[in-house]
Structures are given as C-alpha cells and as structure tokens.
Design a protein around this motif. Structure first.
Motif, PDB file in Angstrom:
ATOM      1  N   ARG A   1      45.935  95.083 135.738  1.00 45.88           N
ATOM      2  CA  ARG A   1      44.616  94.651 136.193  1.00 45.88           C
ATOM      3  C   ARG A   1      44.664  94.154 137.639  1.00 45.88           C
ATOM      4  O   ARG A   1      43.826  94.516 138.458  1.00 45.88           O
ATOM      5  N   SER A   2      45.627  93.319 137.943  1.00 48.68           N
ATOM      6  CA  SER A   2      45.715  92.798 139.306  1.00 48.68           C
ATOM      7  C   SER A   2      46.117  93.890 140.297  1.00 48.68           C
ATOM      8  O   SER A   2      45.664  93.885 141.439  1.00 48.68           O
ATOM      9  N   ALA A   3      46.957  94.825 139.867  1.00 45.50           N
ATOM     10  CA  ALA A   3      47.338  95.920 140.757  1.00 45.50           C
ATOM     11  C   ALA A   3      46.130  96.775 141.110  1.00 45.50           C
ATOM     12  O   ALA A   3      45.933  97.141 142.275  1.00 45.50           O
ATOM     13  N   MET A   4      45.289  97.067 140.113  1.00 45.54           N
ATOM     14  CA  MET A   4      44.085  97.853 140.384  1.00 45.54           C
ATOM     15  C   MET A   4      43.099  97.066 141.240  1.00 45.54           C
ATOM     16  O   MET A   4      42.477  97.616 142.147  1.00 45.54           O
ATOM     17  N   SER A   5      42.966  95.791 140.956  1.00 46.84           N
ATOM     18  CA  SER A   5      42.066  94.949 141.745  1.00 46.84           C
ATOM     19  C   SER A   5      42.524  94.893 143.200  1.00 46.84           C
ATOM     20  O   SER A   5      41.703  95.014 144.123  1.00 46.84           O
ATOM     21  N   ASN A   6      43.813  94.729 143.409  1.00 45.15           N
ATOM     22  CA  ASN A   6      44.357  94.701 144.771  1.00 45.15           C
ATOM     23  C   ASN A   6      44.162  96.036 145.470  1.00 45.15           C
ATOM     24  O   ASN A   6      43.848  96.076 146.662  1.00 45.15           O
ATOM     25  N   ALA A   7      44.359  97.134 144.745  1.00 40.71           N
ATOM     26  CA  ALA A   7      44.179  98.455 145.339  1.00 40.71           C
ATOM     27  C   ALA A   7      42.721  98.672 145.735  1.00 40.71           C
ATOM     28  O   ALA A   7      42.439  99.181 146.827  1.00 40.71           O
ATOM     29  N   ILE A   8      41.796  98.274 144.890  1.00 48.88           N
ATOM     30  CA  ILE A   8      40.378  98.433 145.206  1.00 48.88           C
ATOM     31  C   ILE A   8      39.986  97.542 146.376  1.00 48.88           C
ATOM     32  O   ILE A   8      39.237  97.959 147.263  1.00 48.88           O
ATOM     33  N   ASP A   9      40.500  96.313 146.403  1.00 46.24           N
ATOM     34  CA  ASP A   9      40.231  95.421 147.535  1.00 46.24           C
ATOM     35  C   ASP A   9      40.765  96.009 148.833  1.00 46.24           C
ATOM     36  O   ASP A   9      40.120  95.917 149.881  1.00 46.24           O
ATOM     37  N   ASN A  10      41.938  96.620 148.762  1.00 49.72           N
ATOM     38  CA  ASN A  10      42.531  97.232 149.944  1.00 49.72           C
ATOM     39  C   ASN A  10      41.681  98.406 150.432  1.00 49.72           C
ATOM     40  O   ASN A  10      41.461  98.549 151.636  1.00 49.72           O
ATOM     41  N   VAL A  11      41.193  99.235 149.514  1.00 42.91           N
ATOM     42  CA  VAL A  11      40.336 100.362 149.895  1.00 42.91           C
ATOM     43  C   VAL A  11      39.062  99.842 150.549  1.00 42.91           C
ATOM     44  O   VAL A  11      38.618 100.366 151.581  1.00 42.91           O
ATOM     45  N   SER A  12      38.488  98.807 149.982  1.00 44.34           N
ATOM     46  CA  SER A  12      37.282  98.221 150.547  1.00 44.34           C
ATOM     47  C   SER A  12      37.532  97.693 151.960  1.00 44.34           C
ATOM     48  O   SER A  12      36.720  97.897 152.869  1.00 44.34           O
ATOM     49  N   LYS A  13      38.664  97.026 152.135  1.00 44.69           N
ATOM     50  CA  LYS A  13      39.008  96.483 153.453  1.00 44.69           C
ATOM     51  C   LYS A  13      39.186  97.593 154.484  1.00 44.69           C
ATOM     52  O   LYS A  13      38.680  97.496 155.609  1.00 44.69           O
ATOM     53  N   VAL A  14      39.870  98.665 154.093  1.00 45.82           N
ATOM     54  CA  VAL A  14      40.093  99.782 155.006  1.00 45.82           C
ATOM     55  C   VAL A  14      38.771 100.435 155.381  1.00 45.82           C
ATOM     56  O   VAL A  14      38.536 100.777 156.545  1.00 45.82           O
ATOM     57  N   GLN A  15      37.871 100.598 154.402  1.00 47.70           N
ATOM     58  CA  GLN A  15      36.575 101.199 154.690  1.00 47.70           C
ATOM     59  C   GLN A  15      35.748 100.309 155.607  1.00 47.70           C
ATOM     60  O   GLN A  15      35.076 100.808 156.524  1.00 47.70           O
ATOM     61  N   ASN A  16      35.770  99.006 155.381  1.00 45.48           N
ATOM     62  CA  ASN A  16      35.025  98.089 156.244  1.00 45.48           C
ATOM     63  C   ASN A  16      35.551  98.094 157.670  1.00 45.48           C
ATOM     64  O   ASN A  16      34.773  98.091 158.631  1.00 45.48           O
ATOM     65  N   GLU A  17      36.872  98.095 157.806  1.00 41.15           N
ATOM     66  CA  GLU A  17      37.469  98.136 159.147  1.00 41.15           C
ATOM     67  C   GLU A  17      37.119  99.434 159.863  1.00 41.15           C
ATOM     68  O   GLU A  17      36.819  99.428 161.066  1.00 41.15           O
ATOM     69  N   ALA A  18      37.132 100.550 159.139  1.00 39.69           N
ATOM     70  CA  ALA A  18      36.774 101.832 159.744  1.00 39.69           C
ATOM     71  C   ALA A  18      35.302 101.835 160.169  1.00 39.69           C
ATOM     72  O   ALA A  18      34.963 102.331 161.242  1.00 39.69           O
ATOM     73  N   GLY A  19      34.442 101.266 159.337  1.00 36.99           N
ATOM     74  CA  GLY A  19      33.026 101.182 159.685  1.00 36.99           C
ATOM     75  C   GLY A  19      32.786 100.313 160.908  1.00 36.99           C
ATOM     76  O   GLY A  19      31.967 100.647 161.777  1.00 36.99           O
ATOM     77  N   GLU A  20      33.493  99.179 160.998  1.00 43.58           N
ATOM     78  CA  GLU A  20      33.361  98.307 162.156  1.00 43.58           C
ATOM     79  C   GLU A  20      33.864  98.987 163.426  1.00 43.58           C
ATOM     80  O   GLU A  20      33.259  98.861 164.487  1.00 43.58           O
ATOM     81  N   LEU A  21      34.970  99.708 163.306  1.00 39.36           N
ATOM     82  CA  LEU A  21      35.515 100.421 164.464  1.00 39.36           C
ATOM     83  C   LEU A  21      34.569 101.529 164.902  1.00 39.36           C
ATOM     84  O   LEU A  21      34.359 101.739 166.107  1.00 39.36           O
ATOM     85  N   GLN A  22      33.966 102.220 163.937  1.00 40.92           N
ATOM     86  CA  GLN A  22      32.997 103.265 164.263  1.00 40.92           C
ATOM     87  C   GLN A  22      31.782 102.671 164.980  1.00 40.92           C
ATOM     88  O   GLN A  22      31.312 103.214 165.968  1.00 40.92           O
ATOM     89  N   LYS A  23      31.305 101.549 164.467  1.00 39.76           N
ATOM     90  CA  LYS A  23      30.155 100.892 165.088  1.00 39.76           C
ATOM     91  C   LYS A  23      30.485 100.441 166.507  1.00 39.76           C
ATOM     92  O   LYS A  23      29.672 100.590 167.426  1.00 39.76           O
ATOM     93  N   ALA A  24      31.701  99.897 166.701  1.00 40.14           N
ATOM     94  CA  ALA A  24      32.129  99.473 168.029  1.00 40.14           C
ATOM     95  C   ALA A  24      32.185 100.657 168.986  1.00 40.14           C
ATOM     96  O   ALA A  24      31.788 100.545 170.158  1.00 40.14           O
ATOM     97  N   PHE A  25      32.670 101.793 168.501  1.00 41.39           N
ATOM     98  CA  PHE A  25      32.727 102.993 169.339  1.00 41.39           C
ATOM     99  C   PHE A  25      31.328 103.453 169.727  1.00 41.39           C
ATOM    100  O   PHE A  25      31.072 103.805 170.882  1.00 41.39           O
ATOM    101  N   GLU A  26      30.411 103.419 168.757  1.00 44.13           N
ATOM    102  CA  GLU A  26      29.038 103.841 169.037  1.00 44.13           C
ATOM    103  C   GLU A  26      28.344 102.902 170.019  1.00 44.13           C
ATOM    104  O   GLU A  26      27.473 103.336 170.778  1.00 44.13           O
ATOM    105  N   MET A  27      28.725 101.626 170.001  1.00 47.10           N
ATOM    106  CA  MET A  27      28.128 100.652 170.920  1.00 47.10           C
ATOM    107  C   MET A  27      28.774 100.688 172.302  1.00 47.10           C
ATOM    108  O   MET A  27      28.323 100.004 173.213  1.00 47.10           O
ATOM    109  N   GLY A  28      29.842 101.469 172.462  1.00 46.03           N
ATOM    110  CA  GLY A  28      30.470 101.636 173.766  1.00 46.03           C
ATOM    111  C   GLY A  28      31.586 100.654 174.056  1.00 46.03           C
ATOM    112  O   GLY A  28      31.924 100.440 175.226  1.00 46.03           O
ATOM    113  N   ASP A  29      32.171 100.052 173.036  1.00 46.60           N
ATOM    114  CA  ASP A  29      33.274  99.121 173.229  1.00 46.60           C
ATOM    115  C   ASP A  29      34.478  99.891 173.784  1.00 46.60           C
ATOM    116  O   ASP A  29      34.918 100.879 173.191  1.00 46.60           O
ATOM    117  N   PRO A  30      35.028  99.465 174.927  1.00 49.63           N
ATOM    118  CA  PRO A  30      36.153 100.209 175.518  1.00 49.63           C
ATOM    119  C   PRO A  30      37.438 100.124 174.690  1.00 49.63           C
ATOM    120  O   PRO A  30      38.332 100.957 174.841  1.00 49.63           O
TER     121      PRO A  30
END
Length: 119
Positions: free
Chosen positions: A50-79
């Motif tokens: 249970r904890s292994a699956m929870s950690n894996a799902i949390d990790n996927v969520s974190k990676v997706q959020n970081e990718a979304g933030e980086l994409q947004k930063a790129f679209e806003m023109g962050d160097p």
C-alpha cells in the motif's frame, strides 16, 4: 512479459528504498490517510504494498506538476526554462504516468483472475 513485470516491481522496490532513506521529512509533507484502511483496519507502519503504491502515485503526481510548472514558465518566457528541459520533463511525466497505468491494469487483471478461480 514477465521481464516487464519484474522491471516494474524492481523500480517500485527501488523507489520504496529511496523513500525509506528520506525518512519522516517526506511523510510529513505528504497527505497521509487518517481514516481506516481497506477492510476497516488501520494502515500498518513500516510500508508494504500500500505504501509503495501510494509513494509511486505521489511521485507521478509530483513529476507531472513539475513538468506543468516548467511548461508554464517556458510559455511565460522565463529564460531558465529552455525547450529541451521542458520536453524532457514532459516525456518523463508521460512515461511515469504510463507505467502507473500499466501497473494498475495488471493489478486489476490479477484481481479478476483470482476472483474467477473456482473454489
């Protein structure tokens, strides 16, 4: 096919071992279930599936959020957010999500196989 399953399981185990090394700092920032677990029993300390699956799902969520933030930063023109970093982050999040979906599909299939076994 068994090589793919073994690969996913070894990745989950490696992730679990990394999370055990992190200690309580990661557990304090994550949302922990406070209600009773499956079947009305409390979640056990010390991990498990249970904890292994929870950690894996949390990790996927974190990676997706970081990718979304980086994409947004790129679209806003962050160097600091160049196209290569954005593309790599998006691909990493896509691979992590696909692996999670594949694990879920295999778990559902295993559950159905067990439920269809004659008693």
């Amino acid at each position: 096919m068994t090589d793919a399953i073994s690969s996913v399981l070894s990745q989950i185990r490696a992730h679990e071992m990394r999370m055990k090394g992190v200690g309580d700092t990661a557990a304090g920032s994550a949302i922990a279930p406070t209600a009773a677990g499956i079947g009305g029993t409390q979640a056990t300390e010390g991990g498990g599936f249970r904890s292994a699956m929870s950690n894996a799902i949390d990790n996927v969520s974190k990676v997706q959020n970081e990718a979304g933030e980086l994409q947004k930063a790129f679209e806003m023109g962050d160097p600091r957010a160049d196209l290569a970093r954005v593309m790599v982050a998006m691909q990493q999040s896509q691979v992590a999500f696909r692996a999670t979906v594949e694990v879920r599909n295999r778990l559902v299939q295993a559950y159905q196989d067990v439920m269809n076994m004659p008693v």
